[in-house]
Design an enzyme around this catalytic site. Structure first.
Site, short mmCIF file in Angstrom:
data_model
loop_
_atom_site.label_atom_id
_atom_site.label_comp_id
_atom_site.label_asym_id
_atom_site.label_seq_id
_atom_site.Cartn_x
_atom_site.Cartn_y
_atom_site.Cartn_z
N ASP A 144 -27.76 -17.75 -18.62
CA ASP A 144 -26.54 -18.52 -18.45
C ASP A 144 -26.27 -19.39 -19.67
OD1 ASP A 144 -24.36 -19.41 -17.09
OD2 ASP A 144 -25.47 -20.55 -15.58
N HIS A 149 -23.08 -22.42 -21.08
CA HIS A 149 -21.76 -23.03 -21.02
C HIS A 149 -21.42 -23.56 -22.38
CE1 HIS A 149 -23.06 -22.87 -16.84
NE2 HIS A 149 -21.81 -22.52 -16.64
N GLN A 177 -30.39 -16.53 -14.45
CA GLN A 177 -29.35 -15.93 -15.29
C GLN A 177 -29.63 -16.25 -16.76
OE1 GLN A 177 -25.95 -17.97 -13.59
NE2 GLN A 177 -25.30 -16.08 -12.58
#
Length: 641
Positions: A388, A390, A386
């Site tokens: 990705d 955070h 991904q």
RNA sequence: GCCGACGUAGCUCAGUGGUAGAGCAACUGAUUCGUAAUCAGUAGGUCCCCGGUUCAAGCCCGGGCGUCGGCUCCA
């Protein structure tokens, strides 16, 4: 008399009890009455035969409205069920709704429908359409409805009726055409001929109420259109979509392959790998510019991490477990997502409020053990990565972080020519955290969307149990929608991982986590790009940007010089050195959808030039290599922040 | 995982019980050609895997693996 208000504000007086159809015919026009399929009275769906008993607003839907198409497809589902029961007595009906591009009907019988069965059913269904049987609505008591379907041996209908009665319904409705009756809420069109043309598409297995522990049903998928032309256009569009299928183009363009020894995990061929790394580098550059730092975390973790994150309880069957040779237990797992390891990493250091927001970007490989029957090309795989990230921030930073994220996402989708729609999903019934916390969380997301002036659809109750989210659905060049980008608020993870930062007050506080992605997964995003561009990538994405083709072998030396210069500048250029005719090499470069074919003959060698031809056939005429380089600088460079 | 269909050369596909085929790609040779396919030849196969039926199986039967379509849309 009743007063009927039309959508344009006109008010008409009509005799009380007049049917919608007669009202339209007498007070609006015979043309509209003929074209009408169903109506809304005071916003409620009704059939045209429904009497107008009191003052009401009225809206008519004709074959030009998508809502009417939906109704007609539901009509078609009834007709198909009728045909099935005529052809195969003893078959029980269950439900048959209209769906996005058509309808289905689920039947209970002991064997599947064969393609020959479908042909017969389709033929009979269209005959029923031609018979122009009116749809007749009837209100009955629960007892009468149960008695009716019990007498017919329709066990599933009886079960549905019992459920609905248990929910408090007192009046039920039946819809009849010819001799065939279904228990149905409606509305339906005036008669079967309004349906137009019915086409059955496929049959498959399904389960009663979608649960594999229940009875196995036989589903028939079909669609219907008001006229043959529209059906033909739809069939054509489907063929076009099939031509773009990324699984087909992936093979033809030699991008990726699969092997039975690694179901659900791709082998990336050189060209596919190029595409993959161009996307990775693109995303790296843009996240870096957006204030993210890239990190890498382990792929393999002891189950302790998954126990702490909660995956061991809820997600275990989707994880690949690995045996630890010392304990001989399946104590380890390949990571199915990055979040837990990011949280661990955050917790390895003490953080000050000055560090926040902290944005960790990762492109690590993930594994999820998807059900064997769910795997499909690159869109549903077991191994993927991904884009990705955070974001760890204070609660008062949520809105600005969402705005920042959307700005990045906006830029990215624009570079790929994708437009998108936004959905805000709020608190689900099953959730953790106080209402006050949810108020703040949802408020922060709304504030951000409003500050960005982004129109969005509110989807109440669709958020994750740990926080609300915003989803971004992109639409591709043939109008299909894909849910790609997402940003989700998470209040649970910081608790579970005991994440803290030291605030200005020198005390420990909980940060909030934002999970977010733009591509979703590289694998699925590549599949979407292949289909969006039908394999003809813009030059900056194309695995091979230029193929050099010589008119005769004597230009080979110069051709290599041109290639070497382009490769030296960082462009992806090749020489087709095979002993084939120039025409053949050009044809092949077109089949491979290479953005620029550079033709070189004696003329070009003399002038230090090339004659580029674009994919699709546009001849750019002979130009100096310098001019080509300038063109490539514009079109073939990865868009940088 | 469950239901159904499918699995033959690198690719696309033909072959339904009797000696495995075509086109494209590959390779060799000839051709050196100005914007979508030059000609000729050569080579390429545990017919997905395992087992069974049969004098004989790519084809029929059983099991496995994989791929595809579904299994969420709710009278």
């Amino acid at each position: 008399m009743v007063v009927v208000t039309l959508p344009n504000g006109d008010k008409k007086e009509a005799p009380k009890g007049i049917s919608v159809h007669s009202f339209v015919k007498d007070f609006i026009g015979a043309g509209l009455a003929k074209a009408a399929v169903f109506a809304k009275v005071n916003g409620q769906d009704v059939d045209l035969a429904r009497p107008l008993e009191q003052d009401a607003s009225l809206q008519i839907f004709t074959s030009k409205n998508p809502e009417a198409q939906e109704v007609a497809r539901h009509d078609a589902a009834h007709v198909v069920a009728d045909a099935v029961q005529r052809l195969f007595p003893g078959t029980q009906v269950t439900i048959g709704p209209s769906i996005e591009e058509g309808f289905y009907y689920d039947f209970f019988r002991d064997r599947p429908f064969t393609p020959e069965d479908l042909e017969k059913i389709e033929k009979l269904a269209n005959e029923i359409v031609a018979q122009d049987l009116p749809f007749v609505r009837e209100e009955v008591s629960p007892a009468a409805a149960i008695a009716l379907f019990e007498a017919k041996g329709e066990k599933f209908k009886v079960e549905i009726i019992n459920d609905i009665v248990a929910k408090g319904a007192t009046t039920l409705t039946l819809y009849k055409h010819g001799d065939w009756v279904d228990f149905c809420l409606g509305p339906h069109g005036p008669s079967t001929s309004k349906i137009g043309v019915i086409k059955l598409l496929s049959s498959s297995g399904a389960y009663w109420r979608g649960d594999h522990r229940n009875a196995a049903l036989q589903r028939i998928y079909g669609t219907a259109f008001f006229d043959k032309k529209a059906l033909e256009a739809w069939v054509k569009q489907r063929e076009e979509a099939a031509k773009r299928d990324h699984r087909k183009l992936g093979k033809e363009l030699d991008l990726f392959h699969f092997h039975p020894f690694a179901p659900g995990s791709a082998f990336w061929a050189p060209k596919g790998t190029t595409l993959y790394t161009v996307l990775q580098d693109y995303m790296r550059a843009h996240t870096r510019a957006g204030g993210y730092v890239e990190i890498k975390t382990p792929l393999l973790f002891n189950k302790g991490l998954w126990e702490q994150s909660g995956h061991w309880g809820k997600y275990k069957e989707n994880m690949f477990l690995v045996q630890d040779s010392e304990s001989a237990e399946l104590d380890f797992s390949l990571k199915p997502m990055n979040c837990p390891s990011h949280h661990l990493f955050y917790g390895m250091k003490k953080h000050s409020y000055r560090d926040l927001p902290l944005r960790f970007h990762t492109q690590d490989v993930l594994h999820r053990n998807e059900a064997a029957g769910a795997l499909s090309g690159l869109t549903r795989v077991r191994q993927f990565a991904q884009d990705d990230a955070h974001i760890y921030c204070r609660e008062d930073q949520i809105s600005s972080e969402v705005e920042r994220f959307v700005a990045l996402l906006n830029r990215v989708y624009k570079d790929f020519g994708l437009s998108y729609a936004v959905k805000l999903s709020t608190r689900p019934p099953q959730r953790i955290g106080t209402d006050e916390l949810w108020d703040r969380a949802e408020g922060a997301l709304k504030t951000a969307l409003e500050a960005l002036k982004l129109p969005y659809e509110l989807v109440p109750g669709d958020g994750a149990f740990y926080g609300p989210k915003i989803d971004f659905a992109v639409s591709d060049s043939i109008g299909r929608n894909w849910q790609l980008g997402t940003i989700q608020l998470d209040y649970v993870a910081p608790e579970r991982f005991d994440l803290t930062y030291i605030g200005e007050d020198n005390k420990e506080h909980r940060p909030v986590v934002l999970h977010r992605a733009i591509f979703g997964s590289f694998e699925r995003f590549i599949a979407i790009l292949i289909e969006h561009f039908a394999g003809a990538f813009p030059a900056w994405l194309a695995p091979v940007q230029c193929v050099v083709v010589t008119v005769a072998d004597r230009q080979a030396e110069y051709a290599k010089q041109v290639r070497d210069r382009l490769v030296g500048l960082g462009f992806r250029a090749e020489v087709d050195e095979r002993g084939l005719s120039m025409q053949k090499k050009i044809a092949e470069a077109q089949v491979q959808k290479v953005p620029f074919t550079l033709v070189i003959g004696d003329r070009e060698v003399e002038q230090g030039a090339v004659a580029p031809r674009r994919y699709g056939g546009e001849d750019l005429k002979t130009m100096p290599v310098d001019q080509l380089v300038a063109l490539l600088e514009k079109e073939a460079r990865t868009p940088m922040p």
